[in-house]
Design a protein around this motif. Structure first.
Motif, short mmCIF file in Angstrom:
data_model
loop_
_atom_site.label_atom_id
_atom_site.label_comp_id
_atom_site.label_asym_id
_atom_site.label_seq_id
_atom_site.Cartn_x
_atom_site.Cartn_y
_atom_site.Cartn_z
N ALA A 177 36.80 -15.32 4.52
CA ALA A 177 36.88 -14.68 5.83
C ALA A 177 37.90 -13.86 5.94
O ALA A 177 38.96 -13.87 5.32
N THR A 178 37.74 -12.45 6.83
CA THR A 178 38.57 -11.53 7.03
C THR A 178 38.64 -11.46 8.50
O THR A 178 37.61 -11.26 9.25
N THR A 179 39.83 -10.67 9.06
CA THR A 179 39.86 -10.26 10.49
C THR A 179 40.68 -8.71 10.35
O THR A 179 41.45 -8.69 9.60
N ARG A 180 40.11 -7.87 11.43
CA ARG A 180 40.83 -6.71 11.25
C ARG A 180 40.77 -6.14 12.68
O ARG A 180 39.72 -6.48 13.44
N GLU A 181 41.52 -4.89 13.12
CA GLU A 181 41.47 -4.42 14.07
C GLU A 181 40.90 -3.04 14.08
O GLU A 181 41.41 -2.35 12.97
N GLU A 182 40.10 -2.22 15.02
CA GLU A 182 39.75 -0.94 14.78
C GLU A 182 39.74 -0.60 16.36
O GLU A 182 38.69 -0.80 16.88
N GLY A 183 40.74 0.38 16.84
CA GLY A 183 40.75 0.81 18.12
C GLY A 183 40.77 -0.37 19.05
O GLY A 183 41.73 -1.36 19.00
N ILE A 187 37.42 -7.19 14.69
CA ILE A 187 36.24 -7.57 13.89
C ILE A 187 36.47 -8.73 12.69
O ILE A 187 37.74 -8.84 12.14
N ALA A 188 35.87 -9.75 12.94
CA ALA A 188 35.72 -10.78 12.00
C ALA A 188 34.63 -10.78 11.14
O ALA A 188 33.58 -10.74 11.50
N GLU A 189 34.73 -11.17 9.67
CA GLU A 189 33.70 -11.26 8.91
C GLU A 189 33.81 -12.56 8.19
O GLU A 189 34.81 -13.07 7.78
N TRP A 190 32.47 -12.86 7.63
CA TRP A 190 32.33 -14.18 6.67
C TRP A 190 31.33 -13.81 5.49
O TRP A 190 30.34 -13.28 6.03
N HIS A 191 31.66 -13.93 4.27
CA HIS A 191 30.82 -13.68 3.44
C HIS A 191 30.77 -15.05 2.57
O HIS A 191 31.51 -15.67 1.99
N SER A 192 29.27 -15.75 2.70
CA SER A 192 29.24 -17.01 2.12
C SER A 192 28.25 -16.73 0.88
O SER A 192 27.22 -16.28 0.92
N SER A 193 28.87 -16.79 -0.31
CA SER A 193 28.08 -16.50 -1.44
C SER A 193 27.36 -17.60 -2.29
O SER A 193 28.04 -18.75 -2.53
N ASN A 194 26.35 -17.31 -2.77
CA ASN A 194 25.32 -18.49 -3.52
C ASN A 194 25.71 -19.74 -2.94
O ASN A 194 25.74 -20.71 -3.37
N CYS A 195 25.03 -19.73 -1.65
CA CYS A 195 25.00 -20.89 -0.81
C CYS A 195 23.42 -21.37 -0.46
O CYS A 195 22.70 -20.62 -0.58
N VAL A 196 23.56 -22.51 -0.01
CA VAL A 196 22.20 -23.16 0.32
C VAL A 196 21.97 -22.48 1.88
O VAL A 196 22.79 -23.11 2.73
N PRO A 197 21.11 -21.90 1.90
CA PRO A 197 20.93 -21.10 3.35
C PRO A 197 20.46 -22.29 4.45
O PRO A 197 19.62 -23.22 4.08
N PRO A 198 21.11 -22.24 5.68
CA PRO A 198 20.82 -23.26 6.96
C PRO A 198 19.31 -22.98 7.18
O PRO A 198 18.80 -22.00 6.78
N PRO A 199 18.61 -24.26 7.85
CA PRO A 199 17.35 -24.01 8.18
C PRO A 199 17.05 -22.51 9.00
O PRO A 199 15.89 -21.87 8.59
N ALA A 200 17.96 -22.08 9.96
CA ALA A 200 17.63 -20.83 10.49
C ALA A 200 17.45 -19.72 9.71
O ALA A 200 16.88 -18.61 9.93
N VAL A 218 31.92 -8.32 15.99
CA VAL A 218 32.59 -7.08 16.63
C VAL A 218 32.98 -7.57 18.02
O VAL A 218 31.96 -7.44 19.03
N TRP A 219 34.28 -7.44 18.33
CA TRP A 219 34.87 -8.07 20.18
C TRP A 219 35.14 -6.69 20.60
O TRP A 219 35.77 -6.00 19.94
N GLN A 220 34.65 -6.35 21.82
CA GLN A 220 35.35 -5.47 22.33
C GLN A 220 35.78 -6.10 23.84
O GLN A 220 34.91 -6.83 24.42
N PRO A 221 36.73 -5.54 24.58
CA PRO A 221 37.09 -6.20 25.73
C PRO A 221 36.12 -5.95 26.80
O PRO A 221 35.37 -4.80 27.03
N VAL A 322 42.52 -15.24 18.25
CA VAL A 322 43.92 -14.86 18.57
C VAL A 322 44.05 -13.50 18.84
O VAL A 322 44.53 -12.83 19.80
N ARG A 323 43.58 -12.68 18.04
CA ARG A 323 43.66 -11.13 17.87
C ARG A 323 42.74 -10.62 19.21
O ARG A 323 43.49 -9.94 19.71
N ALA A 324 41.77 -11.13 19.57
CA ALA A 324 41.25 -10.76 20.68
C ALA A 324 41.77 -11.07 21.87
O ALA A 324 41.87 -10.34 22.79
N ARG A 325 42.39 -12.19 22.18
CA ARG A 325 43.30 -12.77 23.14
C ARG A 325 44.25 -11.75 23.35
O ARG A 325 44.77 -11.26 24.54
N ARG A 326 45.25 -11.57 22.15
CA ARG A 326 46.28 -10.63 22.16
C ARG A 326 45.98 -9.16 22.68
O ARG A 326 46.73 -8.55 23.52
#
Length: 340
Positions: A177-183, A187-200, A218-221, A322-326
Motif C-alpha cells: 500500500a502507498t499514498t501520495r498527494e498530487e495537487g 491518491i491511495a494504491e494497493w497492489h495484491s500479488s499472486n492472491c486468490v481473487p475474491p468472488p467479485a 483518487v480523492w478530490q475535495p 488522514v491526508r485527505a482530511r488534512r
C-alpha cells in the motif's frame, strides 16, 4: 459549518429531474428545488418562499417560474420575484438562485455565490460518458453519517477484508500500500500479488487462477473519489481493458447525513448481462447491507461529526484518509480567511 462552499456538489443524477418531475434535495443543510425550465435546462432555487417560508416545491411550476402555493408570490430563474398578487414587488422578494451544470449524467450545483462559479473545478468523469449503459451500474444511497466519515471508508479499503469477506474482501490487509498527494488530489494504491481473487473479481481471470489485483482511489475535495481496480493473471501486464472505474461521491446533506452517489463502470464483459446482474447484486449487498449499517452505527457511536475531538487511535491503514482530511482542513481554513 465544516463545508467548502466554493466548489461543485453533485445534486443528483440528471434523469432525476424531468419536465414533469422536480427534485428537492437538501445540500449543506440548504433545501434546494431543482426543476427544468422552458428550454429544458435545470434551474435551482432555495426551496423556501421569503414571505412565510413555505416550500416553493409545494407550489406550481410553469416554465421558468415557480409560484408559491401559500400566497401566490412567483419567482423566476434568477430568484427575483416576478409577480405579487397582493401589491408591488419589492427588493426583499428574492430567493437564492444557484448555478447548475449538467455533465456526465449528473447535476452539479455551486454552493457559493453563483457569480464565482468556476467551471474549471468541475470533476472530470468522462469515463462514465465513455461507458455503454450495459456496463454501468448507478446507485444513490442516503446515509445517516457525516460525509468525511464515509469518505474515510473508501480511502481505507482495509475494511473490505472484514466487512465484505464474501464479495470483495480478503486482498487488502496484506497488500503493498502507498499514498501520495498530487495537487488537490490524494491518491491511495494497493497492489495484491499472486492472491486468490475474491468472488467479485473471479470472473475477470481464468477459473482456478490466482491473480494480481491493482486498486487505486483518487480523492478530490470535498468528498469525491474515483476508485479504479483491475485483476490480471499473475505476471500479466495491466491494460485499460482490465479496469473497472467507479465514482464514489459524498455530498453533505447535514452535519450527520450524506447523499452517497455511486456509478460503477467497466471495460470488460461489457455486454454480459449475467455478469452485470451478479455485480449489481454484489455491490448492492456490500453498500446497502454492510457499509451503510456500519457507517450509521459508527456515527451514532461517535455522537459528533468531529472525528478529531474523540482523539482516535491511528493505524498505518489510515494514511490516505488522514491526508485527505488534512488537505480538506487546509482548504476550509483558506476559504474562511478569504471571506469578508
Amino acid at each position: 459549518m465544516n463545508w467548502l462552499r466554493n466548489c461543485w456538489y453533485q445534486a443528483g443524477w440528471a434523469d432525476e429531474v424531468s419536465a414533469d418531475t422536480p427534485l428537492v434535495r437538501r445540500i449543506l443543510n440548504e433545501p434546494i428545488l431543482f426543476f427544468r425550465g422552458a428550454h429544458g435546462d435545470v434551474i435551482a432555487l432555495v426551496d423556501r418562499c421569503p414571505h412565510r417560508f413555505a416550500p416553493l416545491s409545494a407550489g406550481r411550476i410553469d416554465g421558468d417560474t415557480v409560484t408559491c402555493g401559500y400566497h401566490g408570490l412567483a419567482f423566476g430563474r434568477a430568484g427575483s420575484c416576478v409577480a405579487n398578487p397582493h401589491g408591488p414587488v419589492t427588493s426583499k422578494m428574492q430567493v437564492k438562485a444557484y448555478e447548475v451544470v449538467e455533465r456526465h449524467g449528473a447535476l452539479w450545483v455551486w454552493m457559493g455565490d453563483a457569480a464565482d462559479a468556476d467551471h474549471g473545478l468541475l470533476p472530470d468523469l468522462s469515463f462514465i460518458d465513455a461507458t455503454p449503459e450495459s456496463a454501468r451500474i448507478q446507485m444513490y444511497m442516503p446515509t445517516a453519517a457525516n460525509y468525511q466519515l464515509i469518505a474515510d471508508n473508501i480511502m481505507d479499503l482495509s475494511h473490505a477484508d472484514y466487512l465484505h469477506p464474501t464479495s470483495i474482501g480478503g486482498i487488502i490487509t496484506g497488500a503493498d500500500a502507498t499514498t501520495r498527494e498530487e495537487g488537490r488530489h490524494v491518491i491511495a494504491e494497493w497492489h495484491s500479488s499472486n492472491c486468490v481473487p475474491p468472488p467479485a473479481y473471479a470472473p475477470m481471470v481464468a477459473p482456478s487462477e490466482r491473480a494480481d489485483i491493482w486498486t487505486q482511489v483518487v480523492w478530490q475535495p470535498p468528498g469525491l473519489m474515483i476508485l479504479s481496480t483491475a485483476a490480471m493473471q499473475v505476471g500479466e501486464a495491466r491494460t485499460p481493458g482490465h479496469e473497472s472505474v467507479t465514482l464514489h461521491n459524498m455530498v453533505p446533506e447535514t452535519e450527520t447525513t450524506t447523499h452517497y452517489f455511486m456509478c460503477s463502470t467497466r471495460r470488460f464483459l461489457v455486454d454480459n448481462e449475467g455478469f452485470n446482474a451478479m455485480l449489481r447484486a454484489s455491490l448492492a449487498h456490500a453498500f446497502l447491507n454492510e457499509d451503510k449499517p456500519m457507517l450509521e452505527k459508527q456515527q451514532r457511536s461517535m455522537g459528533t461529526s468531529d472525528l478529531w475531538a474523540l482523539d482516535p487511535v491511528l493505524l498505518k491503514v489510515d494514511a490516505g484518509a488522514v491526508r485527505a482530511r488534512r488537505k480538506l482542513d487546509a482548504l476550509l481554513d483558506a476559504e474562511r480567511l478569504a471571506r469578508p
